[in-house]
Design a protein around this motif. Structure first.
Motif, mmCIF file in Angstrom:
data_model
loop_
_atom_site.group_PDB
_atom_site.id
_atom_site.type_symbol
_atom_site.label_atom_id
_atom_site.label_comp_id
_atom_site.label_asym_id
_atom_site.label_seq_id
_atom_site.Cartn_x
_atom_site.Cartn_y
_atom_site.Cartn_z
ATOM 1 N N PHE A 58 0.843 -1.266 0.096
ATOM 2 C CA PHE A 58 0.122 -0.105 -0.067
ATOM 3 C C PHE A 58 0.944 1.145 0.076
ATOM 4 O O PHE A 58 0.740 2.281 -0.819
ATOM 5 C CB PHE A 58 -0.904 0.115 1.135
ATOM 6 N N LEU A 79 -3.575 2.601 -11.315
ATOM 7 C CA LEU A 79 -4.437 2.008 -10.721
ATOM 8 C C LEU A 79 -4.895 0.567 -11.081
ATOM 9 O O LEU A 79 -5.489 -0.096 -10.303
ATOM 10 C CB LEU A 79 -5.684 2.791 -11.371
ATOM 11 N N PHE A 122 -2.852 -1.152 -8.654
ATOM 12 C CA PHE A 122 -3.643 -1.052 -7.279
ATOM 13 C C PHE A 122 -4.678 -2.263 -7.042
ATOM 14 O O PHE A 122 -4.754 -2.669 -6.174
ATOM 15 C CB PHE A 122 -4.075 0.235 -7.205
ATOM 16 N N LEU A 123 -5.345 -2.287 -8.346
ATOM 17 C CA LEU A 123 -6.556 -3.443 -8.137
ATOM 18 C C LEU A 123 -5.606 -4.898 -7.930
ATOM 19 O O LEU A 123 -6.116 -5.695 -7.039
ATOM 20 C CB LEU A 123 -7.016 -3.697 -9.557
ATOM 21 N N LEU A 166 -4.836 -5.008 -4.350
ATOM 22 C CA LEU A 166 -5.775 -5.374 -3.528
ATOM 23 C C LEU A 166 -6.147 -6.761 -3.556
ATOM 24 O O LEU A 166 -6.511 -7.443 -2.770
ATOM 25 C CB LEU A 166 -7.043 -4.671 -4.028
ATOM 26 N N GLY A 167 -6.031 -7.457 -4.903
ATOM 27 C CA GLY A 167 -6.461 -8.913 -5.276
ATOM 28 C C GLY A 167 -5.486 -9.876 -4.517
ATOM 29 O O GLY A 167 -5.795 -10.636 -3.743
ATOM 30 N N PHE A 219 -6.229 -9.941 -0.718
ATOM 31 C CA PHE A 219 -7.394 -10.546 -0.347
ATOM 32 C C PHE A 219 -7.153 -12.122 -0.481
ATOM 33 O O PHE A 219 -7.599 -12.858 0.225
ATOM 34 C CB PHE A 219 -8.740 -10.065 -0.886
ATOM 35 N N TYR A 223 -4.594 -10.376 7.129
ATOM 36 C CA TYR A 223 -4.832 -9.678 6.117
ATOM 37 C C TYR A 223 -3.568 -8.573 6.300
ATOM 38 O O TYR A 223 -3.662 -7.918 7.216
ATOM 39 C CB TYR A 223 -6.184 -8.831 6.342
ATOM 40 N N PHE A 228 -0.248 -5.872 4.000
ATOM 41 C CA PHE A 228 0.176 -5.606 2.616
ATOM 42 C C PHE A 228 1.694 -5.731 2.845
ATOM 43 O O PHE A 228 2.290 -5.175 1.913
ATOM 44 C CB PHE A 228 -0.436 -4.000 2.525
ATOM 45 N N LEU A 276 -2.955 -11.066 -11.976
ATOM 46 C CA LEU A 276 -2.450 -10.206 -10.664
ATOM 47 C C LEU A 276 -1.026 -9.861 -11.273
ATOM 48 O O LEU A 276 -0.964 -8.595 -11.160
ATOM 49 C CB LEU A 276 -2.332 -10.919 -9.430
ATOM 50 N N PHE A 323 -9.901 3.362 -2.287
ATOM 51 C CA PHE A 323 -9.394 2.379 -1.885
ATOM 52 C C PHE A 323 -10.277 1.524 -0.905
ATOM 53 O O PHE A 323 -10.481 0.284 -1.361
ATOM 54 C CB PHE A 323 -7.952 2.834 -0.628
ATOM 55 N N LEU A 358 -12.479 -0.003 -3.430
ATOM 56 C CA LEU A 358 -11.947 -1.069 -4.445
ATOM 57 C C LEU A 358 -11.833 -2.126 -3.603
ATOM 58 O O LEU A 358 -12.284 -3.455 -3.884
ATOM 59 C CB LEU A 358 -10.762 -0.595 -4.825
ATOM 60 N N ALA A 359 -11.589 -2.028 -2.297
ATOM 61 C CA ALA A 359 -11.300 -3.184 -1.347
ATOM 62 C C ALA A 359 -12.753 -3.978 -1.008
ATOM 63 O O ALA A 359 -12.732 -5.102 -1.327
ATOM 64 C CB ALA A 359 -10.603 -2.775 -0.066
ATOM 65 N N ILE A 418 -13.546 -5.795 -4.266
ATOM 66 C CA ILE A 418 -12.809 -7.127 -4.609
ATOM 67 C C ILE A 418 -12.975 -7.962 -3.566
ATOM 68 O O ILE A 418 -13.087 -9.297 -3.785
ATOM 69 C CB ILE A 418 -11.081 -6.608 -4.510
ATOM 70 N N GLN A 419 -13.158 -7.603 -2.303
ATOM 71 C CA GLN A 419 -13.343 -8.733 -0.953
ATOM 72 C C GLN A 419 -14.521 -9.554 -1.563
ATOM 73 O O GLN A 419 -14.356 -10.655 -1.448
ATOM 74 C CB GLN A 419 -13.614 -7.778 0.071
ATOM 75 N N TRP A 456 -15.176 -7.919 -9.589
ATOM 76 C CA TRP A 456 -13.954 -7.576 -10.222
ATOM 77 C C TRP A 456 -14.184 -6.652 -11.333
ATOM 78 O O TRP A 456 -13.593 -5.758 -11.573
ATOM 79 C CB TRP A 456 -13.144 -8.931 -10.947
ATOM 80 N N VAL A 492 -12.222 1.763 -12.160
ATOM 81 C CA VAL A 492 -10.725 2.123 -12.300
ATOM 82 C C VAL A 492 -10.600 2.936 -13.649
ATOM 83 O O VAL A 492 -10.384 3.926 -13.713
ATOM 84 C CB VAL A 492 -9.668 1.033 -12.410
#
Lengths: 512, 479
Positions: A136, A177, A180-181, A184-185, A188, A197, A199, A217, B390, B393-394, B397-398, B402, B409
């Protein structure tokens, strides 16, 4: 602690320069110069203190580690750590920072305070990227370096600056971005499998991910890094941004921003997704080779000096990609060398282009010619830099490109052959710069000043470093070695092709 | 009603009382300045009353209202934004209008309406709150009677809002017909006996959605947004963009969590389509606009789309991310409209993008504030908007959405262009060398600037150190 201190120093210096800039025009320059010199000296002394530890205990590659909770509910921490690779790049950042301040000393006359604020904050963002060990935080710094760069290009750039600034920002932000996705993927996926959990980079290493998800990813990370690098076909922002930016902006773009892309691949993509990156390797190497040749051909076709140099960056960064995806120690060492050598040689060329523009008010090669007569010093140094750029033995780039080609040959002979052709092209465009700018008939009658003392000092330092890199690359290779060894262990397959026992090969054997 | 009930209702009662009190103060012919300051004080008192009622939470006033952490948080946001709107209004109205006093009465009423919405758990209170809010807004939007843009915006809002209220009412009636109750929890109980959604309920819900969608200005109910944003007085625009949408969104999520609407695929499909359409269309329409207020209008459509992305998964994470995003969005939007308000003058609002040329050199502080707000809207790190994005998005995605996050985005990259365009305009052009006009109201100018600086600091604070706010919203639950 030194890491936090360095970032704080840059940010604080920037704010101070901004405040002081209201009343005085010279003071911000001195403030940023002092800030960067202090940071540089601190880093160098840190390097000397730790140089022995690097060599004695290569098992633990991390030199400093600083961790502080930041957003605990998401497992985000302010986690900085450096190893040899980061140390090399950090030192490079401060080194080029000093030169950036020096070379904009006369060029920037308006809004000096704000200019130096942006300059120092870009450097702060870049340093953060090289240090962050929390994904992050990494993304945070990744974006922090964008905005001031956008201002730098957009406010102090040349004619077409706004377009260039947009393009730069949108390309990097869009790709960022997507990364960033992916971050996050990963977060999780790791959280669901391990229940923890976080980073934190060290904990995310070795997450078990299904191959298909891992591939996507990884692509998220890759897209951000290859846009920054840039790799064909994501390079189109680069010539615009480089040519429109002020000299210091081009220097930092070429010298540091591009390096963050390569650093990202080395630090994150390969260790986090080793299998997926093996899958990607042929394509990446293919694009790298295309980049080498395509960049060189386009560079030859340019008439704008800064654009020309910008395209040579595309070509040189192709080598970096080729080397990274060869997955062996030789190539990795070459990549690290290439990062440093390219930063210095191309940065120096951009500075020369900036100086020419200050004198002639044009970047068009066609309007130059025969400048050697009036500026013999600049001509001599430009010759040396052009030689460095084409990879003349004895200069830094040669060591880098040679190592990369050597390493890549083990991975794929054909790609290497093609890449080597790129070297011929690079000789052609480098000589063309010299011939068009410094040789040939002169059309100008007015007198043009050669280097001033300040400019001479900048160029001397750069020249010495490029020669030093070519003759004594061992310091950098040793410093980055622990990190490279670790990377290499991730890819035993890449080294199996090599019939010799797997053993980190030192440069001395190859350079002789 | 017990005394505890009254105590729990203090913020609402204070708001209602304030509007009466201000009306009386106007009757005794106090000056604009005194009215402004007294309403400022009254807003402050209602805001601080929210802290006083903390200890009795959660509290239900059957059957209409529920006052829990979440609704107090939303009320806090609403009253806070009215407070800011109130402060920045003084210069704006003093310059433009000879009788600006009634404006404050209406502002109190609208705030009350939004707060009722945020606390309601019953269709009656929902409709009541919505109407108090909307009727107040009719007058506020058309407050400058003499200017045709205002009148146009007022009429547009009046007709469309009245239509959408009718749809809402009819939807409620159908739901009542199916379930025999107007209370959220009772509706939920009645629904739990069915395995799938009864068609009448679905129809009723669809009609309600038209009403709600209109208030939230999501695609395809967004047509009014740009004209109203542009035509309304700028402080009122700030109010519409923040308080009125926040209240409606709060009641929407409360209703959905009560009936657990997230399990119905048809309904969620509708929401997903609305979210996607809002994100894409909002951002695309903003690209070519020349008027900054219109740009912000379209950007607000996109932002509501982002909020829906956080809404769709519907877990506890959704509540958190919605709360955080609303807070970030409120602060940012107030900041942006605040700058426009402060820079506007008697003749016209500073709204054409060309008027922003060289703002960086003429008004460096205001330009920095505006850039911070725009960057926060664009979701760039160091700002609250980034942490908000953030969070969203979190959340997405959680729960495995997707595609939604990917569209978010991509569309926010489009969005980046027009935010950057404003910033670029601000630093292009040459410094204005003509001597600056002396300020008409130096004290209020100073106060407004200080408020804007505080908002900017909040944006940066939430962006750099969001833990505090996160801990506050972590335990929000809606039952």
């Amino acid at each position: 602690m030194i890491l936090v201190w360095l970032i704080g120093l840059l940010m604080g210096g920037g704010l101070l320069a901004l405040l002081v800039g209201k009343w005085n025009k010279t003071l911000p320059r001195w403030i940023s110069l002092y800030t960067l010199v202090i940071g540089f000296i601190a880093l160098i002394s840190f390097w000397f203190d730790n140089y022995n530890t690097v060599n004695i205990q290569p098992s633990n590659s991390w030199l400093v580690d600083f961790q502080q909770e930041w957003i605990p509910s998401f497992g985000i921490s302010f986690h900085l750590a450096i190893d040899g690779l980061s140390l090399v790049l950090l030192t490079l950042a401060f080194f080029l920072g000093i030169l950036a301040v020096l070379c904009s000393w006369k060029e920037i006359t308006e809004r000096v305070g704000f200019y130096h604020f942006n300059l120092l904050w870009i450097l702060a963002g870049i340093s953060g990227v090289f240090m962050a060990m929390d994904l992050f935080l990494f993304y945070f710094f990744w974006e922090v370096m964008l905005i001031p760069m956008y201002f730098l290009i957009g406010i102090w750039g040349s004619k077409n600056r706004e377009y260039a600034a947009y393009k730069f920002f949108i390309f990097t932000q869009a790709s960022g971005l997507l990364m960033f996705l992916a971050i996050l993927g990963l977060y999780f996926v790791h959280g669901k499998t391990s229940g923890n959990y976080t980073f934190n980079y060290f904990e995310l290493l070795g997450t078990t991910i299904s191959p298909q998800l891992a591939f996507w990813l990884m692509m998220g990370f890759m897209i951000a890094f290859v846009v920054k690098l840039p790799l064909i076909p994501f390079h189109s922002w680069l010539p615009d941004a480089h040519s429109e930016a002020p000299t210091a902006g081009s220097l930092i773009l070429a010298g540091l921003l591009l390096k963050t892309g390569a650093y990202g691949i080395l630090r994150f993509v390969l260790p986090l997704f080793p299998e997926a990156s093996i899958e990607l390797a042929p394509w990446a190497m293919f694009l790298g080779v295309i980049g080498i040749i395509y960049g060189a051909i386009l560079a030859y076709a340019q008439t704008d000096l800064k654009r020309l140099i910008a395209y040579t960056s595309v070509s040189h960064m192709g080598f970096v990609v080729l080397g990274i995806f060869a997955f062996n120690a030789l190539a990795f060492q070459g990549v690290v060398m290439q990062l440093v050598a390219h930063a210095i040689s191309t940065g120096a060329l951009f500075i020369i282009a900036g100086m020419l523009k200050e004198r002639l008010h044009t970047r068009e090669i066609d309007q130059m010619g025969g400048l050697w007569l009036q500026m013999p010093k600049m001509g001599a140094i430009a010759t040396l830099l052009a030689m460095a750029s084409l990879g003349l033995p004895g200069l830094g780039n040669f060591v880098a490109e040679f190592l990369i080609l050597l390493g890549a040959f083990k991975a794929s002979a054909w790609f290497t052959v093609l890449a080597t052709i790129g070297l011929i092209f690079s000789a052609i465009y480098s000589l063309r710069i010299l011939q068009k700018v410094f040789l040939g008939p002169t059309e100008r009658t007015e007198s043009i000043k050669d280097f001033s003392k300040r400019e001479l000092a900048i160029m001397t330092v750069l020249t010495i470093s490029i020669i030093w890199l070519g003759l004594f690359p061992q310091l950098i290779i040793d410093t980055a070695k622990p990190m490279i060894n670790k990377l290499e262990q991730l890819f035993p397959a890449g080294n199996d092709n090599n019939k010799q026992p797997i053993k980190p090969i030192t440069i001395e054997n190859d350079d002789k | 009603m017990t005394s505890n009930d009254f105590f729990a209702l203090t913020p609402l009662l204070l708001l209602a009382g304030s509007s009466v009190l201000i009306m009386l103060l106007i009757a005794i012919k106090l000056s604009h300045r005194s009215i402004q300051i007294s309403s400022l004080l009254l807003f402050l008192i209602s805001f601080s009353s929210l802290f006083a009622i903390q200890k009795i939470l959660p509290y239900r006033i059957e059957p209409l209202l529920v006052i829990d952490d979440f609704s107090v948080f939303i009320m806090g946001l609403i009253i806070f934004s009215s407070l800011v709107v109130n402060i920045i209004s003084y210069i704006y109205f003093e310059e433009k209008e000879e009788s600006p006093k009634e404006y404050y009465v209406l502002l109190f009423l609208c705030t009350l309406g939004a707060c009722v919405l945020a606390t309601s758990q019953h269709f009656a209170s929902l409709f009541l709150g919505l109407e108090i809010l909307t009727v107040g807004l009719y007058a506020l939007i058309a407050y400058f009677r003499g200017r045709h843009h205002n009148i146009e915006a007022g009429i547009k809002y009046l007709i469309l809002a009245a239509f959408s209220s009718a749809f809402l009412l009819f939807g409620m009636a159908l739901i009542y017909f199916q379930t025999g109750t107007l209370e959220f929890s009772a509706i939920a109980r009645s629904l739990s006996t069915h395995t799938s959604l009864p068609p009448l309920f679905l129809t009723g819900f669809g009609l309600m959605l038209v009403g709600i969608g209109f208030k939230l200005a999501v695609v395809p109910f967004h047509m009014w947004t740009a004209d109203v944003y542009q035509g309304a007085p700028t402080p009122v625009t700030a109010f519409i963009a923040t308080a009125s949408k926040g209240g409606v969104f709060a009641v929407l999520i409360r209703f959905f969590i009560a009936i657990d609407g997230f399990r119905y695929q048809t309904v969620m499909f509708v929401f997903i389509s609305i979210a996607i359409a809002s994100m894409i269309i909002g951002n695309l329409l903003a690209l070519q606009q020349k008027n900054v207020k219109r740009i912000l209008a379209y950007s607000s459509i996109a932002h509501l789309g982002y909020l829906l992305v956080a809404f769709i998964p519907g877990g506890s994470m959704s509540i958190q991310s919605i709360s955080f995003y609303l807070a970030a969005y409120f602060v940012t939007t107030l900041c942006a409209f605040g700058v426009i308000t402060v820079l506007s003058n008697k003749e016209k609002d500073l709204e054409n993008i060309n008027n922003f040329k060289a703002l960086f050199w003429d008004h460096p502080v205001l330009a920095c504030i505006f850039s911070a707000a725009l960057l926060s809207l664009a979701g760039i790190p160091l700002t609250a908007g980034f942490i908000g994005k953030f969070y969203i998005l979190a959340t997405g995605i959680q729960s495995g959405f997707w595609a939604l996050t990917l569209i978010l985005v991509i569309s926010s990259v489009f969005g980046l262009y027009y935010y950057l365009r404003i910033i670029t305009t601000m630093f292009s052009g040459q410094q204005n060398t003509s001597p600056q006009k002396s300020l008409a109201h130096p004290v209020f100018y100073l106060i407004s600037s200080v408020v804007l600086c505080v908002l900017t600091l909040l944006i940066i604070w939430f962006g750099v150190y969001p833990s505090g706010l996160m801990q506050l919203i972590e335990h929000f639950q809606i039952r």
